[in-house]
Design a protein around this motif. Structure first.
Motif, short mmCIF file in Angstrom:
data_model
loop_
_atom_site.label_atom_id
_atom_site.label_comp_id
_atom_site.label_asym_id
_atom_site.label_seq_id
_atom_site.Cartn_x
_atom_site.Cartn_y
_atom_site.Cartn_z
N SER A 81 0.85 -1.18 0.00
CA SER A 81 0.00 0.00 0.00
C SER A 81 0.90 1.24 0.00
CB SER A 81 -0.90 0.00 1.24
OG SER A 81 -1.72 1.14 1.23
N MET A 82 0.83 1.99 -1.12
CA MET A 82 1.67 3.18 -1.26
C MET A 82 0.80 4.34 -1.71
SD MET A 82 5.05 3.79 -3.66
CE MET A 82 5.66 2.17 -3.38
N PHE A 83 0.82 5.44 -0.97
CA PHE A 83 0.03 6.63 -1.27
C PHE A 83 -1.46 6.29 -1.36
CE2 PHE A 83 4.14 7.33 -3.57
CZ PHE A 83 4.70 8.18 -2.62
N GLY A 84 -1.91 5.37 -0.52
CA GLY A 84 -3.32 5.01 -0.47
C GLY A 84 -3.77 4.08 -1.59
N ARG A 85 -2.81 3.55 -2.37
CA ARG A 85 -3.16 2.64 -3.47
C ARG A 85 -2.40 1.34 -3.31
NH1 ARG A 85 -3.17 6.24 -8.92
NH2 ARG A 85 -5.26 7.06 -8.60
N GLU A 86 -3.03 0.27 -3.80
CA GLU A 86 -2.37 -1.04 -3.83
C GLU A 86 -1.43 -1.06 -5.03
OE1 GLU A 86 -2.95 -3.63 -1.46
OE2 GLU A 86 -3.79 -1.85 -0.49
N THR A 87 -0.15 -1.32 -4.78
CA THR A 87 0.85 -1.29 -5.84
C THR A 87 1.60 -2.62 -5.88
OG1 THR A 87 1.13 1.07 -5.41
CG2 THR A 87 2.82 0.00 -6.74
N PRO A 88 1.57 -3.33 -7.04
CA PRO A 88 2.35 -4.57 -7.15
C PRO A 88 3.83 -4.24 -7.37
CG PRO A 88 1.14 -4.19 -9.18
CD PRO A 88 0.76 -3.07 -8.23
N VAL A 89 4.70 -5.00 -6.70
CA VAL A 89 6.14 -4.79 -6.79
C VAL A 89 6.81 -6.13 -7.00
CG1 VAL A 89 8.17 -3.94 -5.57
CG2 VAL A 89 5.98 -2.86 -5.17
N GLU A 90 7.76 -6.21 -7.96
CA GLU A 90 8.53 -7.44 -8.17
C GLU A 90 9.86 -7.31 -7.43
OE1 GLU A 90 8.85 -9.77 -11.43
OE2 GLU A 90 6.70 -9.81 -11.75
N LEU A 91 10.18 -8.31 -6.62
CA LEU A 91 11.41 -8.32 -5.84
C LEU A 91 12.08 -9.68 -5.97
CD1 LEU A 91 9.70 -6.83 -2.69
CD2 LEU A 91 11.33 -5.62 -4.10
N GLU A 92 13.36 -9.73 -5.58
CA GLU A 92 14.05 -11.01 -5.55
C GLU A 92 13.60 -11.77 -4.31
OE1 GLU A 92 18.26 -10.57 -5.96
OE2 GLU A 92 18.07 -9.58 -7.89
N LEU A 93 13.69 -13.09 -4.36
CA LEU A 93 13.20 -13.94 -3.26
C LEU A 93 13.83 -13.61 -1.91
CD1 LEU A 93 13.05 -17.42 -5.02
CD2 LEU A 93 11.13 -15.94 -4.43
N ASP A 94 15.13 -13.24 -1.93
CA ASP A 94 15.80 -12.98 -0.66
C ASP A 94 15.67 -11.54 -0.18
OD1 ASP A 94 17.41 -11.95 -2.63
OD2 ASP A 94 19.26 -12.86 -1.89
N GLN A 95 14.83 -10.73 -0.86
CA GLN A 95 14.61 -9.35 -0.44
C GLN A 95 13.45 -9.21 0.52
OE1 GLN A 95 14.59 -7.47 -4.53
NE2 GLN A 95 15.77 -5.93 -3.43
N VAL A 96 12.72 -10.29 0.77
CA VAL A 96 11.58 -10.22 1.68
C VAL A 96 11.70 -11.32 2.73
CG1 VAL A 96 10.03 -9.20 -0.04
CG2 VAL A 96 10.10 -11.66 0.23
N GLU A 97 11.06 -11.05 3.89
CA GLU A 97 10.98 -12.06 4.94
C GLU A 97 9.58 -12.07 5.50
OE1 GLU A 97 13.62 -11.16 8.18
OE2 GLU A 97 12.33 -9.57 8.94
N PRO A 98 9.12 -13.22 6.01
CA PRO A 98 7.77 -13.28 6.55
C PRO A 98 7.63 -12.42 7.80
CG PRO A 98 8.93 -15.35 6.91
CD PRO A 98 9.81 -14.50 6.08
N VAL A 99 6.44 -11.85 7.97
CA VAL A 99 6.16 -11.07 9.17
C VAL A 99 5.52 -12.01 10.18
CG1 VAL A 99 4.80 -9.16 10.12
CG2 VAL A 99 5.82 -8.96 7.84
N ASN A 100 6.13 -12.09 11.34
CA ASN A 100 5.58 -12.95 12.41
C ASN A 100 4.60 -12.14 13.23
OD1 ASN A 100 7.24 -15.06 11.59
ND2 ASN A 100 8.90 -14.38 12.91
N ASP A 101 3.34 -12.54 13.19
CA ASP A 101 2.30 -11.79 13.91
C ASP A 101 2.36 -12.09 15.39
OD1 ASP A 101 1.38 -10.59 11.62
OD2 ASP A 101 0.06 -12.28 11.13
#
Length: 174
Positions: A154-174
């Motif tokens: 969510s960027m500037f109030g809009r849903e924005t799809p972003v392509e990233l490399e697999l190792d650029q993200v990590e799961p968020v532990n709730d």
């Protein structure tokens, strides 16, 4: 000892790539140098050619005149590779062997870096790297073969799809 093994590029006579690779494998086998010279590859790709209205799959060398060798650089291993019939020397200044960097090895596709993905489609993930670092998004698609993941943030109030490399993200532990 295998930690210090690096990929080197060996220059060969044109058309002798497979012969040099075979000769090197034989020398490694005969002299029991498996711990020094670990892998020998001639990078190729399969190309579909159409000739006389017939489709054929043909194997093409990606780098004609070159063979890739994963080895521990010692005087013995250097001598064996350098004096293999059909080999003209290592690639590097004054024929001094310079190992490929990790980025070059990955770019050439010689070795695949295994990335363990511990998130799935629909999971919340945090972006760990790049200009969107710190953003949290939802995984829309995972493509392990192409090493990328599509995340909607969510960027500037809009849903924005972003392509990233697999190792650029990590799961968020709730």
């Amino acid at each position: 000892m295998s930690d210090s093994a690096r990929w080197y590029v060996v220059h060969t006579f044109s058309g002798y790539e497979n012969k040099v690779a075979t000769n090197l494998r034989t020398l490694v086998e005969n002299r029991k140098l498996h711990d020094l010279i670990q892998e020998i590859r001639v990078p190729t790709e399969i190309v579909t050619e159409i000739k006389d209205n017939k489709k054929r799959e043909v194997e093409h060398k990606l780098f004609p005149g070159y063979v890739l060798v994963k080895m521990v650089m010692t005087d013995d291993s250097w001598y064996v590779v350098r004096n293999t019939r059909g080999c003209t020397g290592f690639v590097g200044p004054d024929s001094k062997p310079i190992p490929l960097t990790e980025e070059e090895v990955l770019a050439l596709g010689v070795e695949k870096k295994e990335i363990v993905v511990d998130y799935a489609v629909g999971d919340n993930v945090r972006i760990m790297d790049g200009p969107l670092e710190g953003f949290i998004g939802i995984v829309e698609e995972i493509n392990v073969e192409q090493n990328n993941v599509r995340v909607t943030i969510s960027m500037f109030g809009r849903e924005t799809p972003v392509e990233l490399e697999l190792d650029q993200v990590e799961p968020v532990n709730d």
